[in-house]
Design an enzyme around this catalytic site. Structure first.
Site, PDB file in Angstrom:
ATOM      1  N   GLY A 146     -15.710 -32.536  14.762  1.00  0.00           N
ATOM      2  CA  GLY A 146     -16.070 -31.170  14.379  1.00  0.00           C
ATOM      3  C   GLY A 146     -17.305 -30.696  15.123  1.00  0.00           C
ATOM      4  O   GLY A 146     -18.247 -31.460  15.332  1.00  0.00           O
ATOM      5  N   ARG A 186     -10.268 -33.968  18.327  1.00  0.00           N
ATOM      6  CA  ARG A 186     -10.052 -35.327  17.822  1.00  0.00           C
ATOM      7  C   ARG A 186      -8.879 -35.932  18.581  1.00  0.00           C
ATOM      8  O   ARG A 186      -7.863 -35.268  18.779  1.00  0.00           O
ATOM      9  CB  ARG A 186      -9.793 -35.306  16.312  1.00  0.00           C
ATOM     10  CG  ARG A 186     -11.026 -34.916  15.508  1.00  0.00           C
ATOM     11  CD  ARG A 186     -10.754 -34.915  14.007  1.00  0.00           C
ATOM     12  NE  ARG A 186     -11.982 -34.755  13.250  1.00  0.00           N
ATOM     13  CZ  ARG A 186     -12.530 -33.589  12.948  1.00  0.00           C
ATOM     14  NH1 ARG A 186     -11.959 -32.473  13.361  1.00  0.00           N
ATOM     15  NH2 ARG A 186     -13.650 -33.523  12.253  1.00  0.00           N
ATOM     16  N   ASP A 202     -19.342 -39.710  12.580  1.00  0.00           N
ATOM     17  CA  ASP A 202     -18.960 -41.098  12.385  1.00  0.00           C
ATOM     18  C   ASP A 202     -17.814 -41.551  13.301  1.00  0.00           C
ATOM     19  O   ASP A 202     -17.901 -42.585  13.958  1.00  0.00           O
ATOM     20  CB  ASP A 202     -18.567 -41.301  10.914  1.00  0.00           C
ATOM     21  CG  ASP A 202     -18.265 -42.755  10.593  1.00  0.00           C
ATOM     22  OD1 ASP A 202     -19.216 -43.515  10.366  1.00  0.00           O
ATOM     23  OD2 ASP A 202     -17.076 -43.129  10.570  1.00  0.00           O
ATOM     24  N   THR A 254     -23.394 -33.267  13.164  1.00  0.00           N
ATOM     25  CA  THR A 254     -22.441 -32.919  12.108  1.00  0.00           C
ATOM     26  C   THR A 254     -23.167 -32.130  11.034  1.00  0.00           C
ATOM     27  O   THR A 254     -24.281 -32.499  10.640  1.00  0.00           O
ATOM     28  CB  THR A 254     -21.789 -34.169  11.483  1.00  0.00           C
ATOM     29  OG1 THR A 254     -21.127 -33.806  10.265  1.00  0.00           O
ATOM     30  CG2 THR A 254     -22.804 -35.250  11.171  1.00  0.00           C
ATOM     31  N   ASP A 260     -22.422 -31.963   7.995  1.00  0.00           N
ATOM     32  CA  ASP A 260     -22.335 -32.611   6.686  1.00  0.00           C
ATOM     33  C   ASP A 260     -23.570 -33.444   6.330  1.00  0.00           C
ATOM     34  O   ASP A 260     -23.807 -33.729   5.153  1.00  0.00           O
ATOM     35  CB  ASP A 260     -21.104 -33.516   6.621  1.00  0.00           C
ATOM     36  CG  ASP A 260     -19.801 -32.741   6.702  1.00  0.00           C
ATOM     37  OD1 ASP A 260     -19.825 -31.521   6.438  1.00  0.00           O
ATOM     38  OD2 ASP A 260     -18.773 -33.348   7.031  1.00  0.00           O
ATOM     39  N   ASP A 271     -23.934 -36.543   6.710  1.00  0.00           N
ATOM     40  CA  ASP A 271     -23.364 -37.674   5.973  1.00  0.00           C
ATOM     41  C   ASP A 271     -23.581 -39.033   6.635  1.00  0.00           C
ATOM     42  O   ASP A 271     -22.930 -40.014   6.277  1.00  0.00           O
ATOM     43  CB  ASP A 271     -21.861 -37.451   5.758  1.00  0.00           C
ATOM     44  CG  ASP A 271     -21.102 -37.263   7.065  1.00  0.00           C
ATOM     45  OD1 ASP A 271     -21.748 -37.153   8.135  1.00  0.00           O
ATOM     46  OD2 ASP A 271     -19.859 -37.212   7.023  1.00  0.00           O
ATOM     47  N   ARG A 317     -17.367 -32.714   2.322  1.00  0.00           N
ATOM     48  CA  ARG A 317     -16.455 -33.820   1.998  1.00  0.00           C
ATOM     49  C   ARG A 317     -17.082 -34.759   0.959  1.00  0.00           C
ATOM     50  O   ARG A 317     -17.331 -34.347  -0.163  1.00  0.00           O
ATOM     51  CB  ARG A 317     -16.044 -34.576   3.261  1.00  0.00           C
ATOM     52  CG  ARG A 317     -15.250 -33.724   4.244  1.00  0.00           C
ATOM     53  CD  ARG A 317     -14.841 -34.504   5.460  1.00  0.00           C
ATOM     54  NE  ARG A 317     -15.971 -34.958   6.239  1.00  0.00           N
ATOM     55  CZ  ARG A 317     -15.865 -35.722   7.318  1.00  0.00           C
ATOM     56  NH1 ARG A 317     -14.683 -36.130   7.732  1.00  0.00           N
ATOM     57  NH2 ARG A 317     -16.940 -36.082   7.989  1.00  0.00           N
TER      58      ARG A 317
END
Length: 319
Positions: A11, A72, A103, A125, A127, A129, A171
């Protein structure tokens, strides 16, 4: 080292372009040829590389997204796809590779490193995360975007006396909801790391209404439950009109914040210098206000630790 390549994968996130700019210009400053790979690992497999120069990255520091394109690639995760990617690097004479992403992108970089390709990874990213770094590139820009949405929703919610559920991305990581909820003054924040207490949310809505409060903003991390199902449950318990807003990919776009631009510039420069020092299989991190590096295998194995203290502060301030 005479030739380095850079790709963006997974992303997109605001701040990728400033990082690309920093990599390209640091390479040129150090008399190193720099090649861009179009559309991530898929472009690597297909040999979609082009040489970059100073002008290639002119006027991109303020732009969101990624000028290299991102995708991806399931093929890259196969043995045949990996062989094609490595062969492309050999054909172009690439000695070092810098990858930008999250990741999954890092795991791909780790595989390449194990197969003899000197590789450095930069965390990009929205996120946030990745547990090995305090922040990832793009996170704070997305927080600004969500905070702006909360501000606008409060205006219209107050005008009509409604509650409003704002679903955000993230997420399995609730950082976007948590940080934007704090900065936007949301009354309720729902994250995967904390148990959902619907009764508490509804009681807070009713209590606020009794003292004349006309709005109630609920920030919900995607994937926990349907925002439309949550709307039905809240309306059934409070009898207060509740609306749903799903921000979606708006959170990924927009001009990178100053913080993201600065962090991206630092990491881009550092990545090139690590390759010039013959380093490999390293991920860059923002820790305690410094840019540091850790092994990629360690970076992908550290679980994100949720900031419960900040969550409790949000709860205290939303009475």
């Amino acid at each position: 080292m005479k030739k380095i390549a850079i790709l963006t994968s997974g992303g997109d996130s605001p701040g990728m372009n400033p990082a690309i700019r920093a990599v390209v210009r640091t390479c040129i400053y150090n008399n190193v040829q720099i090649f861009g790979v179009k559309f991530g690992y898929d472009g690597l497999i297909k040999g979609n590389l082009f040489e970059m120069n100073v002008s290639s990255v002119a006027d991109i520091i303020q732009k969101g997204g990624t000028m290299l394109g991102s995708a991806r690639s399931k093929e890259f995760m196969t043995e045949e796809g990996l062989k094609k990617a490595i062969n492309t690097l050999k054909i172009f004479g690439i000695e070092g590779l810098i990858v930008l992403g999250g990741d999954g992108t890092f795991r791909g970089a780790n595989i390449l490193s194990k197969n003899g390709i000197k590789t450095i990874a930069i965390p990009c990213t929205i996120d946030n995360d990745m547990g090995y770094t305090d922040y990832t590139i793009g996170f704070f820009t997305s927080i600004n975007t969500v905070t702006d949405a909360i501000t606008k929703l409060r205006d219209t919610s107050s005008s009509h006396g409604r509650a409003n559920i704002l679903e955000v991305m993230g997420r399995k990581c609730g950082d976007i909801a948590l940080y934007s909820g704090i900065s936007g003054g949301a009354e309720s924040i729902i994250v995967p790391e904390m148990e959902l207490d619907l009764e508490k949310i509804c009681n807070k809505i009713i209590s606020g209404r009794k003292r004349g409060k006309l709005h109630h903003i609920i920030v919900l991390t995607e994937g926990i439950l349907s925002p439309y199902e949550l709307k039905k449950q809240i309306e059934a318990k409070t009898n207060i009109d509740t609306r749903v807003t799903v921000l979606g990919h708006i959170q990924r776009g927009g001009t990178p914040s100053s913080f993201d631009r600065i962090m991206a510039s630092q990491m881009g420069s550092k990545a090139v210098k690590l390759l010039l020092e013959d380093k490999t299989d390293l991920a860059l991190a923002f820790k305690n206000n410094e840019i540091v590096s850790v092994p990629i295998s360690k970076a992908v194995s550290i679980k994100r630790e949720f900031n419960k203290n900040l969550y409790e502060i949000a709860d205290e301030l939303s009475i």
